[in-house]
Design a protein around this motif. Structure first.
Motif, PDB file in Angstrom:
ATOM      1  N   LYS A 238       0.934  -1.103  -0.370  1.00 46.68           N
ATOM      2  CA  LYS A 238       0.037   0.430   0.183  1.00 46.68           C
ATOM      3  C   LYS A 238       0.767   1.348   0.058  1.00 46.68           C
ATOM      4  N   ARG A 239       1.933   1.384  -0.996  1.00 46.63           N
ATOM      5  CA  ARG A 239       2.940   2.809  -0.819  1.00 46.63           C
ATOM      6  C   ARG A 239       3.490   2.331  -1.860  1.00 46.63           C
ATOM      7  N   PHE A 240       4.262   3.618  -2.285  1.00 41.89           N
ATOM      8  CA  PHE A 240       4.800   3.372  -3.521  1.00 41.89           C
ATOM      9  C   PHE A 240       6.647   3.120  -2.895  1.00 41.89           C
ATOM     10  N   GLY A 241       7.403   2.865  -3.720  1.00 43.81           N
ATOM     11  CA  GLY A 241       8.964   2.263  -3.297  1.00 43.81           C
ATOM     12  C   GLY A 241       9.996   3.447  -3.100  1.00 43.81           C
ATOM     13  N   GLU A 242      10.821   3.458  -2.657  1.00 44.44           N
ATOM     14  CA  GLU A 242      11.549   4.689  -1.773  1.00 44.44           C
ATOM     15  C   GLU A 242      13.037   4.136  -2.630  1.00 44.44           C
ATOM     16  N   ALA A 243      13.893   4.480  -3.036  1.00 40.42           N
ATOM     17  CA  ALA A 243      15.139   4.188  -4.080  1.00 40.42           C
ATOM     18  C   ALA A 243      16.152   3.788  -2.734  1.00 40.42           C
ATOM     19  N   SER A 244      16.281   3.673  -1.938  1.00 37.97           N
ATOM     20  CA  SER A 244      17.099   3.407  -0.826  1.00 37.97           C
ATOM     21  C   SER A 244      16.959   1.702  -0.257  1.00 37.97           C
ATOM     22  N   GLU A 245      15.646   1.004  -0.983  1.00 37.44           N
ATOM     23  CA  GLU A 245      14.793  -0.176  -0.990  1.00 37.44           C
ATOM     24  C   GLU A 245      15.417  -0.577  -2.168  1.00 37.44           C
ATOM     25  N   LEU A 246      16.381  -0.002  -3.530  1.00 38.27           N
ATOM     26  CA  LEU A 246      16.885  -1.743  -4.367  1.00 38.27           C
ATOM     27  C   LEU A 246      18.331  -2.093  -4.107  1.00 38.27           C
ATOM     28  N   ILE A 247      18.367  -1.294  -3.023  1.00 37.92           N
ATOM     29  CA  ILE A 247      20.065  -1.351  -2.284  1.00 37.92           C
ATOM     30  C   ILE A 247      20.172  -2.647  -2.211  1.00 37.92           C
ATOM     31  N   GLY A 248      19.939  -3.116  -1.530  1.00 43.69           N
ATOM     32  CA  GLY A 248      19.979  -4.718  -0.291  1.00 43.69           C
ATOM     33  C   GLY A 248      19.339  -5.241  -2.318  1.00 43.69           C
ATOM     34  N   CYS A 249      19.103  -5.665  -3.376  1.00 44.34           N
ATOM     35  CA  CYS A 249      19.097  -6.302  -4.027  1.00 44.34           C
ATOM     36  C   CYS A 249      20.137  -5.585  -5.135  1.00 44.34           C
ATOM     37  N   MET A 250      20.685  -4.781  -5.104  1.00 47.62           N
ATOM     38  CA  MET A 250      21.695  -4.423  -6.017  1.00 47.62           C
ATOM     39  C   MET A 250      23.275  -5.301  -5.402  1.00 47.62           C
ATOM     40  N   ASN A 251      23.354  -4.840  -4.038  1.00 45.78           N
ATOM     41  CA  ASN A 251      24.655  -4.988  -2.979  1.00 45.78           C
ATOM     42  C   ASN A 251      25.081  -6.929  -3.628  1.00 45.78           C
ATOM     43  N   TRP A 252      23.000  -7.597  -3.438  1.00 47.95           N
ATOM     44  CA  TRP A 252      23.921  -9.346  -3.346  1.00 47.95           C
ATOM     45  C   TRP A 252      23.976  -9.244  -5.054  1.00 47.95           C
ATOM     46  N   LEU A 253      23.567  -9.063  -5.741  1.00 48.38           N
ATOM     47  CA  LEU A 253      23.977  -9.213  -7.039  1.00 48.38           C
ATOM     48  C   LEU A 253      25.389  -8.720  -7.167  1.00 48.38           C
ATOM     49  N   ILE A 254      25.827  -8.072  -6.601  1.00 45.42           N
ATOM     50  CA  ILE A 254      26.948  -8.313  -6.825  1.00 45.42           C
ATOM     51  C   ILE A 254      28.357  -8.452  -6.249  1.00 45.42           C
ATOM     52  N   ASP A 255      28.025  -9.092  -5.912  1.00 47.18           N
ATOM     53  CA  ASP A 255      28.650  -9.835  -4.849  1.00 47.18           C
ATOM     54  C   ASP A 255      29.049 -10.676  -5.322  1.00 47.18           C
ATOM     55  N   ASP A 256      30.593 -11.646  -5.400  1.00 43.11           N
ATOM     56  CA  ASP A 256      30.726 -12.197  -5.967  1.00 43.11           C
ATOM     57  C   ASP A 256      30.894 -13.869  -5.490  1.00 43.11           C
ATOM     58  N   LYS A 257      30.469 -13.556  -4.349  1.00 42.56           N
ATOM     59  CA  LYS A 257      29.985 -14.951  -3.229  1.00 42.56           C
ATOM     60  C   LYS A 257      28.418 -15.320  -3.145  1.00 42.56           C
ATOM     61  N   ALA A 258      28.854 -14.354  -2.599  1.00 41.85           N
ATOM     62  CA  ALA A 258      26.467 -14.296  -2.429  1.00 41.85           C
ATOM     63  C   ALA A 258      26.169 -14.870  -3.070  1.00 41.85           C
ATOM     64  N   ALA A 259      26.300 -14.579  -4.690  1.00 40.06           N
ATOM     65  CA  ALA A 259      25.650 -14.612  -5.766  1.00 40.06           C
ATOM     66  C   ALA A 259      26.139 -15.191  -6.897  1.00 40.06           C
ATOM     67  N   SER A 260      27.061 -15.856  -6.076  1.00 45.94           N
ATOM     68  CA  SER A 260      27.988 -16.253  -7.076  1.00 45.94           C
ATOM     69  C   SER A 260      27.656 -17.602  -7.951  1.00 45.94           C
ATOM     70  N   PHE A 261      26.699 -18.002  -7.759  1.00 42.89           N
ATOM     71  CA  PHE A 261      25.617 -19.024  -8.998  1.00 42.89           C
ATOM     72  C   PHE A 261      24.441 -18.372  -9.518  1.00 42.89           C
ATOM     73  N   VAL A 262      24.557 -17.459  -9.128  1.00 41.09           N
ATOM     74  CA  VAL A 262      23.011 -16.982  -9.922  1.00 41.09           C
ATOM     75  C   VAL A 262      23.141 -15.646 -10.673  1.00 41.09           C
ATOM     76  N   THR A 263      22.683 -15.894 -12.318  1.00 43.39           N
ATOM     77  CA  THR A 263      22.439 -15.712 -13.832  1.00 43.39           C
ATOM     78  C   THR A 263      21.665 -15.612 -14.157  1.00 43.39           C
ATOM     79  N   GLY A 264      21.292 -14.566 -14.963  1.00 43.73           N
ATOM     80  CA  GLY A 264      20.337 -14.865 -15.602  1.00 43.73           C
ATOM     81  C   GLY A 264      18.861 -14.322 -15.248  1.00 43.73           C
ATOM     82  N   ILE A 265      18.744 -14.130 -13.950  1.00 44.99           N
ATOM     83  CA  ILE A 265      17.372 -13.875 -13.228  1.00 44.99           C
ATOM     84  C   ILE A 265      16.739 -12.539 -13.706  1.00 44.99           C
ATOM     85  N   VAL A 266      15.622 -11.805 -13.659  1.00 38.16           N
ATOM     86  CA  VAL A 266      15.175 -10.318 -12.998  1.00 38.16           C
ATOM     87  C   VAL A 266      14.251 -10.479 -11.898  1.00 38.16           C
TER      88      VAL A 266
END
Length: 279
Positions: A238-266
């Motif tokens: 019931k609200r709009f998102g805040e830009a800061s709420e994208l950062i956790g997802c971004m940080n996970w995707l750029i982490d070569d350890k945490a997301a090492s086996f993650v590619t091709g997803i939306v």
């Protein structure tokens, strides 16, 4: 990613609400950040914010849908900061002239009735330009900066998708068409670049407000428009998102350890919008 002091991030559309937040976060983590976009003045504001906090950033005005312009920008980035290892493809957006003001066919759009703007009286040149900047504006930076990533056998590309990547939303035919293409291209490029150890994923923001969308979601008196009420009615949180709420997802995707086996997803970051039929 490890050893961020030696890493370089390129963020296109870095003068915008969402990608400026991503750029500031990357800089705070120690990345040297290249800010790319159409309007140098907007980029410089973000650059000043980053440098004021002790970070490193440069601003480059660029047409992301033009290969020569992006190649020129890459040469500057490589010379001043180093080889790009994280690319955020956030440039794009919509144009008011490419939006209909009706959600279904109205005969008034054929005879020029005042106030009716449907599919059949849109400017096809504007329609095409929206598709071009959102599709080729992601393809070309991936093409240009991805070469160095592939050569180094190291890199992460994050494309910015949309709720339109999953289903068409009314009024935004050109933008929806383009963002659906981004999801497909993300999967294609992830498969292609996997042997080069370059991971490619996309983040699909739900409804976040920026300068353009505020005009769509709010009336001049500050009240919500019917479209805003409809959107929030389909958003469980019931609200709009805040830009800061994208950062956790971004940080996970750029982490070569945490997301090492993650590619091709939306990945949707949408307050539950896709989970709700509104019924």
């Amino acid at each position: 990613m490890n050893n961020t002091q030696t890493k370089v991030a390129v963020v296109t559309g870095a003068g915008g609400t969402l990608c400026s937040e991503m750029a500031r976060s990357l800089a705070a983590q120690g990345f040297k950040v290249a800010l790319l976009g159409r309007t140098l003045e907007k980029l410089k504001l973000v650059e000043e914010q980053i440098t004021a906090q002790g970070g490193t950033a440069i601003s480059i005005a660029v047409d992301v849908s033009n290969n020569e312009s992006v190649t020129e920008a890459k040469n500057i980035v490589k010379k001043e900061l180093g080889i790009c290892t994280v690319l955020i493809n956030g440039a794009g957006g919509n144009q008011m002239e490419a939006l209909t003001n009706t959600t279904e066919f109205n005969e008034g759009e054929l005879d020029g009735t005042d106030g009716i703007k449907g599919f059949f009286n849109l400017d096809m040149n504007v329609f095409q330009s929206v598709i071009n900047v959102n599709t080729m504006g992601t393809v070309i930076p991936s093409f240009v900066f991805g070469k160095d990533m592939a050569a180094q056998k190291n890199g992460v590309i994050i494309n910015i998708a949309s709720m339109n990547s999953y289903r068409p939303l009314t009024k935004v035919g050109a933008y929806g068409m383009a963002k659906a293409g981004i999801a497909n291209f993300t999967q294609w490029l992830a498969t292609y670049l996997a042997p080069a150890n370059v991971r490619v994923n996309a983040i699909a923001p739900g409804f976040f407000l920026n300068e353009r969308s505020k005009k769509i979601m709010y009336n001049e008196d500050g009240s919500q428009t019917a479209r805003a009420e409809n959107v929030l009615g389909h958003t469980p949180m019931k609200r709009f998102g805040e830009a800061s709420e994208l950062i956790g997802c971004m940080n996970w995707l750029i982490d070569d350890k945490a997301a090492s086996f993650v590619t091709g997803i939306v990945i949707p970051v949408d307050g539950g919008f896709l989970s709700s039929s509104g019924v």
